[in-house]
Design an enzyme around this catalytic site. Structure first.
Site, mmCIF file in Angstrom:
data_model
loop_
_atom_site.group_PDB
_atom_site.id
_atom_site.type_symbol
_atom_site.label_atom_id
_atom_site.label_comp_id
_atom_site.label_asym_id
_atom_site.label_seq_id
_atom_site.Cartn_x
_atom_site.Cartn_y
_atom_site.Cartn_z
ATOM 1 N N GLY A 221 1.028 -1.249 0.108
ATOM 2 C CA GLY A 221 -0.111 -0.069 0.053
ATOM 3 C C GLY A 221 0.862 1.344 0.119
ATOM 4 O O GLY A 221 0.489 2.453 0.009
ATOM 5 N N GLU A 262 4.443 -6.737 -0.122
ATOM 6 C CA GLU A 262 3.863 -6.955 -1.238
ATOM 7 C C GLU A 262 3.576 -5.781 -2.298
ATOM 8 O O GLU A 262 2.691 -5.202 -2.606
ATOM 9 C CB GLU A 262 2.659 -7.814 -1.095
ATOM 10 N N ARG A 301 -8.711 4.102 -14.408
ATOM 11 C CA ARG A 301 -8.450 4.346 -12.951
ATOM 12 C C ARG A 301 -8.995 5.857 -12.837
ATOM 13 O O ARG A 301 -9.671 5.990 -11.740
ATOM 14 C CB ARG A 301 -6.859 4.594 -12.763
ATOM 15 N N CYS A 331 -18.402 5.187 -26.019
ATOM 16 C CA CYS A 331 -19.795 5.586 -26.042
ATOM 17 C C CYS A 331 -20.270 5.583 -24.478
ATOM 18 O O CYS A 331 -21.094 4.772 -24.298
ATOM 19 C CB CYS A 331 -20.750 4.650 -27.115
#
Length: 401
Positions: A221, A262, A301, A331
């Site tokens: 994180g 990680e 994102r 669209c």
């Protein structure tokens, strides 16, 4: 940081076409070196979270750096093995999967991380203590910059609640499970190192219940900067604090534990560049739109997470500043950026989105029957095509006609 120049990006766009993802391997290496330096005082291992970017060429490069691999599906595990990672360098952390997928991970010999009591019971009943595992806990700590990427709070589907420890202990005692690791992950974009330290206190308390423990996994994180002035995770400070905490734990208990992390976005985000072409400049009564030859089918994102990506006009870097809203050709309402100041954009100019290495191509789709872009990796100034651009035939490849 070894950023790619405007000239290089323009050359790549001209050679390979747009839309185009470009990854600078040297930047990945620099980020990995930062981690090693920050945590040099503690026994640490780093497992690249390949859900961020799983092109096998990127995986091979990260393997060559000495990193291990974090996988969340059995197919990511298979990719990792194909890329050259030894099974003991792969951590498999699925959630909400059938036991058969966990069982397959065991057969492949990788590290297994279980976050569900039902799966824990099934694994223990079948294998007893013959195969060591890790348990993923939910520490009930709110972390991360967006609720959609926070994974440690009380309403999260991830992990087994720390308040279910007694239930876990009963399963372990009954089946003879061998627990060698405990894991937590509170979310992404964590700015405050105290979130990790708070979680570590919880992990140390849990550690006393597992005598065979060898490691504590703190997930990741780590926040990376997306725009000027962004606060990022101070990994040097975190490294110092984690080293102190593990040294104190060893002195108190006599046990030396490894710490695992990680990192995903931290390793690859800043290495990525997404290049698009301005198709049209469209003026309305309220706004000047730059319509580009991409959309949320290639970079979701901004629409999914309200994420900010810095954008530059690399074809006209000396043009006068103007205000644009950058939109895609899908669209749907697929706005990349509202009211963004860019050097004057002309139809045909190339725009580049920065910090596009993580969850860019990886979350792409063929929505609107649009083709997925090519991917290129740069290493020491040399470009290599690592995924060809989709063709129309690719849209039909798996359809039964």
């Amino acid at each position: 940081m070894s950023y790619l120049s405007d000239e290089t990006l323009v050359q790549l766009a001209q050679e390979y076409g747009t839309p185009l993802y470009v990854y600078n391997a040297n930047q990945i290496s620099e980020q990995y070196n930062k981690l090693q330096s920050a945590f040099k005082k503690v026994n640490a291992r780093f497992f690249y979270a390949c859900k961020a970017l799983s092109n096998i060429n990127v995986l091979k490069y990260i393997e060559s750096l000495g990193a291990s691999l974090d996988c969340v599906s059995i197919h990511e595990v298979q990719l990792g093995l194909k890329a050259g990672f030894a099974p003991d360098r792969i951590l498999f952390t699925p959630n909400c999967v059938d036991f058969a997928e966990v069982d397959e991970g065991k057969k492949l010999g990788v590290n297994i991380n279980i976050d569900n009591i039902s799966i824990l019971e099934q694994f223990g009943s079948k294998y007893k203590g013959s195969y060591p595992i890790c348990i993923r806990f939910n520490p009930h700590i709110m972390g991360g910059g967006n609720y959609k990427i926070s994974t440690g709070h009380i309403d999260s589907k991830f992990g087994i609640s720390i308040h279910q420890l007694r239930h876990i202990e009963r399963v372990v005692k009954t089946t003879g499970l061998n627990i060698e690791g405990i894991h937590m992950h509170t979310g992404s974009d964590i700015k405050d190192v105290n979130v990790f330290l708070q979680g570590l206190e919880v992990m140390f308390e849990l550690a006393t219940h597992f005598p065979n423990l060898k490691f504590i996994d703190l997930g990741s994180g780590f926040k990376v900067p997306y725009q000027d002035g962004d606060v990022q995770t101070d990994i040097d400070l975190l490294g110092e604090k984690v080293a102190e905490a593990f040294a104190a734990y060893q002195q108190e208990t006599g046990k030396e534990l490894q710490v695992w992390f990680e990192p995903g976005k931290f390793l690859v985000s800043e290495s990525g560049y997404f290049i698009v072409k301005a198709n049209v400049i469209k003026q309305t009564t309220a706004t000047v739109f730059v319509g580009v030859n991409s959309g949320f089918n290639h970079l979701i994102r901004p629409m999914f997470y309200d994420a900010y990506h810095r954008i530059r006009n690399i074809s006209n870097p000396k043009g006068s500043d103007r205000i644009y809203t950058v939109v895609g050709n899908i669209c749907e309402t697929d706005t990349f950026a509202w009211d963004r100041t860019l050097n004057e954009v002309r139809e045909g100019d190339f725009l580049v989105f920065y910090n596009a290495g993580a969850y860019g191509f990886e979350m792409s789709s063929n929505f609107n029957s649009r083709l997925k872009p090519a991917e290129v990796m740069m290493l020491d100034g040399d470009a290599k095509l690592i995924r060809r651009r989709d063709t129309f035939e690719d849209l039909l490849r798996n359809q039964v006609i």
